[in-house]
Scaffold this motif. Structure first.
Motif, mmCIF file in Angstrom:
data_model
loop_
_atom_site.group_PDB
_atom_site.id
_atom_site.type_symbol
_atom_site.label_atom_id
_atom_site.label_comp_id
_atom_site.label_asym_id
_atom_site.label_seq_id
_atom_site.Cartn_x
_atom_site.Cartn_y
_atom_site.Cartn_z
ATOM 1 N N HIS A 1 0.830 -1.203 0.000
ATOM 2 C CA HIS A 1 0.000 0.000 0.000
ATOM 3 C C HIS A 1 0.867 1.257 0.000
ATOM 4 O O HIS A 1 1.833 1.348 0.754
ATOM 5 C CB HIS A 1 -0.905 0.018 1.239
ATOM 6 N N TYR A 2 0.475 2.208 -0.836
ATOM 7 C CA TYR A 2 1.178 3.486 -0.924
ATOM 8 C C TYR A 2 0.176 4.639 -0.940
ATOM 9 O O TYR A 2 -0.936 4.502 -1.464
ATOM 10 C CB TYR A 2 2.052 3.550 -2.180
ATOM 11 N N ARG A 3 0.613 5.774 -0.386
ATOM 12 C CA ARG A 3 -0.234 6.971 -0.355
ATOM 13 C C ARG A 3 0.578 8.153 -0.870
ATOM 14 O O ARG A 3 1.679 8.409 -0.369
ATOM 15 C CB ARG A 3 -0.734 7.225 1.070
ATOM 16 N N ARG A 4 0.043 8.848 -1.845
ATOM 17 C CA ARG A 4 0.721 10.025 -2.407
ATOM 18 C C ARG A 4 0.655 11.158 -1.395
ATOM 19 O O ARG A 4 -0.409 11.500 -0.872
ATOM 20 C CB ARG A 4 0.039 10.439 -3.712
ATOM 21 N N ALA A 5 1.799 11.750 -1.089
ATOM 22 C CA ALA A 5 1.844 12.855 -0.134
ATOM 23 C C ALA A 5 1.317 14.135 -0.764
ATOM 24 O O ALA A 5 1.405 14.331 -1.984
ATOM 25 C CB ALA A 5 3.267 13.062 0.361
ATOM 26 N N ALA A 6 0.819 15.010 0.075
ATOM 27 C CA ALA A 6 0.322 16.305 -0.401
ATOM 28 C C ALA A 6 1.465 17.270 -0.692
ATOM 29 O O ALA A 6 1.255 18.316 -1.308
ATOM 30 C CB ALA A 6 -0.623 16.912 0.628
ATOM 31 N N VAL A 7 2.679 16.923 -0.249
ATOM 32 C CA VAL A 7 3.853 17.736 -0.537
ATOM 33 C C VAL A 7 4.671 17.056 -1.626
ATOM 34 O O VAL A 7 4.481 15.874 -1.927
ATOM 35 C CB VAL A 7 4.710 17.944 0.727
ATOM 36 N N GLY A 8 5.581 17.810 -2.229
ATOM 37 C CA GLY A 8 6.400 17.259 -3.293
ATOM 38 C C GLY A 8 5.755 17.438 -4.648
ATOM 39 O O GLY A 8 4.655 17.982 -4.782
ATOM 40 N N GLN B 1 3.658 17.001 -7.759
ATOM 41 C CA GLN B 1 2.331 16.404 -7.898
ATOM 42 C C GLN B 1 2.027 15.933 -9.323
ATOM 43 O O GLN B 1 0.920 15.475 -9.598
ATOM 44 C CB GLN B 1 1.264 17.401 -7.446
ATOM 45 N N ASP B 2 3.009 16.036 -10.218
ATOM 46 C CA ASP B 2 2.805 15.515 -11.570
ATOM 47 C C ASP B 2 2.719 13.989 -11.522
ATOM 48 O O ASP B 2 3.224 13.358 -10.587
ATOM 49 C CB ASP B 2 3.965 15.928 -12.483
ATOM 50 N N PRO B 3 2.112 13.364 -12.531
ATOM 51 C CA PRO B 3 2.083 11.888 -12.561
ATOM 52 C C PRO B 3 3.504 11.334 -12.506
ATOM 53 O O PRO B 3 4.406 11.834 -13.177
ATOM 54 C CB PRO B 3 1.406 11.576 -13.902
ATOM 55 N N SER B 4 3.712 10.320 -11.692
ATOM 56 C CA SER B 4 5.049 9.754 -11.536
ATOM 57 C C SER B 4 5.134 8.394 -12.212
ATOM 58 O O SER B 4 4.117 7.745 -12.476
ATOM 59 C CB SER B 4 5.400 9.606 -10.056
ATOM 60 N N PHE B 5 6.357 7.964 -12.480
ATOM 61 C CA PHE B 5 6.547 6.722 -13.227
ATOM 62 C C PHE B 5 6.044 5.507 -12.467
ATOM 63 O O PHE B 5 5.625 4.526 -13.091
ATOM 64 C CB PHE B 5 8.023 6.545 -13.610
ATOM 65 N N ILE B 6 6.051 5.537 -11.121
ATOM 66 C CA ILE B 6 5.598 4.339 -10.409
ATOM 67 C C ILE B 6 4.103 4.121 -10.574
ATOM 68 O O ILE B 6 3.614 3.006 -10.398
ATOM 69 C CB ILE B 6 5.988 4.356 -8.914
ATOM 70 N N GLU B 7 3.375 5.173 -10.937
ATOM 71 C CA GLU B 7 1.948 5.017 -11.152
ATOM 72 C C GLU B 7 1.655 4.313 -12.480
ATOM 73 O O GLU B 7 0.508 3.944 -12.745
ATOM 74 C CB GLU B 7 1.259 6.381 -11.110
ATOM 75 N N LEU B 8 2.682 4.144 -13.303
ATOM 76 C CA LEU B 8 2.512 3.439 -14.572
ATOM 77 C C LEU B 8 2.888 1.966 -14.476
ATOM 78 O O LEU B 8 2.716 1.222 -15.430
ATOM 79 C CB LEU B 8 3.356 4.119 -15.662
ATOM 80 N N LEU B 9 3.412 1.570 -13.320
ATOM 81 C CA LEU B 9 3.727 0.168 -13.093
ATOM 82 C C LEU B 9 2.446 -0.602 -12.779
ATOM 83 O O LEU B 9 1.387 -0.005 -12.544
ATOM 84 C CB LEU B 9 4.724 0.026 -11.945
#
Length: 257
Positions: free
Chosen positions: A235-242, A244-252
């Motif tokens: 389980h992973y949760r995207r932080a509200a900081v940092g 916010q563009d789509p990241s490569f791990i979201e394409l895995l």
């Protein structure tokens, strides 16, 4: 999408955190050509074991990182078990230096629950969040254990051993934690659920390299064939900081919550 131009930095507190927290994702990323780096803030010297525990745990961590495909390992010497009582600016500075050095696209650390409430893990969560606020170029993700996942693991292994008339000396011990329901019980909801699939085997083998912590606990009894069903969901949760563009791990390979 070409993954070889991407990099990831995992930030943990102790040797073995990297494997149990995000081992499947790290192994998958490495296999896709991502440069995977690890910053571990302590040497785990107060963990289980006898003799030179520090040297033992460093060697175990090195073996685990090889299995996961981690390219670079940095281990600091903050005292194990004392991270919440160290000046947070010192830890934040160490984390910021690592972020500047590695320039990761994605940073992964513990969620606010510390997996099972571990104070060191929670301190790393807060310090990493603070560091990313000051340097928001990487995307930040928090990892944790799915609720009741470890209870399902211990129940499954107990049933398997009972069917073979095998007695478990530590039937609920997972890396020194003997209450399976503690893992993930206060975890925030994930923003995505990663299915490690074939990379669950590497996660299991990496965990089992931490022999001093696994001992004769539940993790030592998991068969490679069962790794995906027992350890494959992260389980992973995207932080509200940092970033916010789509990241490569979201394409895995992933599942939405």
């Amino acid at each position: 999408m070409t993954m070889s131009r991407h990099s990831l930095l995992a930030i943990t507190a102790h040797p073995d955190d990297e494997s149990i927290l995000c081992g499947g994702l790290l192994a998958n990323c490495s296999a896709q050509g991502v440069t995977v780096n690890l910053l571990c803030l302590t040497q785990g010297e107060h963990g289980q074991g006898t003799g030179d525990v520090t040297a033992c745990r460093r060697a175990e961590l090195s073996a685990a990182t090889d299995i996961l495909g981690i390219s670079s390992l940095t281990v600091l010497n903050h005292e194990d078990g004392m991270l919440p009582w160290i000046d947070p600016s010192v830890i934040c500075n160490d984390i910021s230096k690592a972020i500047d050095y590695y320039s990761p696209d994605v940073t992964i650390t513990f969620d606010e629950d510390g997996m099972y409430g571990h104070p060191d893990h929670i301190a790393v969560h807060h310090c990493t969040t603070t560091a990313i606020k000051a340097n928001p170029s990487p995307a930040l993700y928090y990892g944790t254990t799915p609720p009741r996942a470890m209870r399902k693991l211990t129940d499954y292994i107990a049933a398997q051993c009972a069917s073979k008339n095998l007695a478990l000396s530590n039937p609920t011990d997972i890396l020194g934690i003997t209450e399976p329901d503690a893992w993930g019980h206060a975890a925030p909801l994930p923003t995505f659920i990663f299915q490690a699939n074939d990379y669950s085997r590497q996660k299991l083998l990496a965990l089992q390299r931490h022999k001093s912590q696994v001992r004769d606990g539940v993790l030592s009894h998991i068969l490679e064939a069962d790794a995906s069903r027992l350890l494959g969901t992260e389980h992973y949760r995207r932080a509200a900081v940092g970033n916010q563009d789509p990241s490569f791990i979201e394409l895995l390979n992933q599942s939405l919550p």
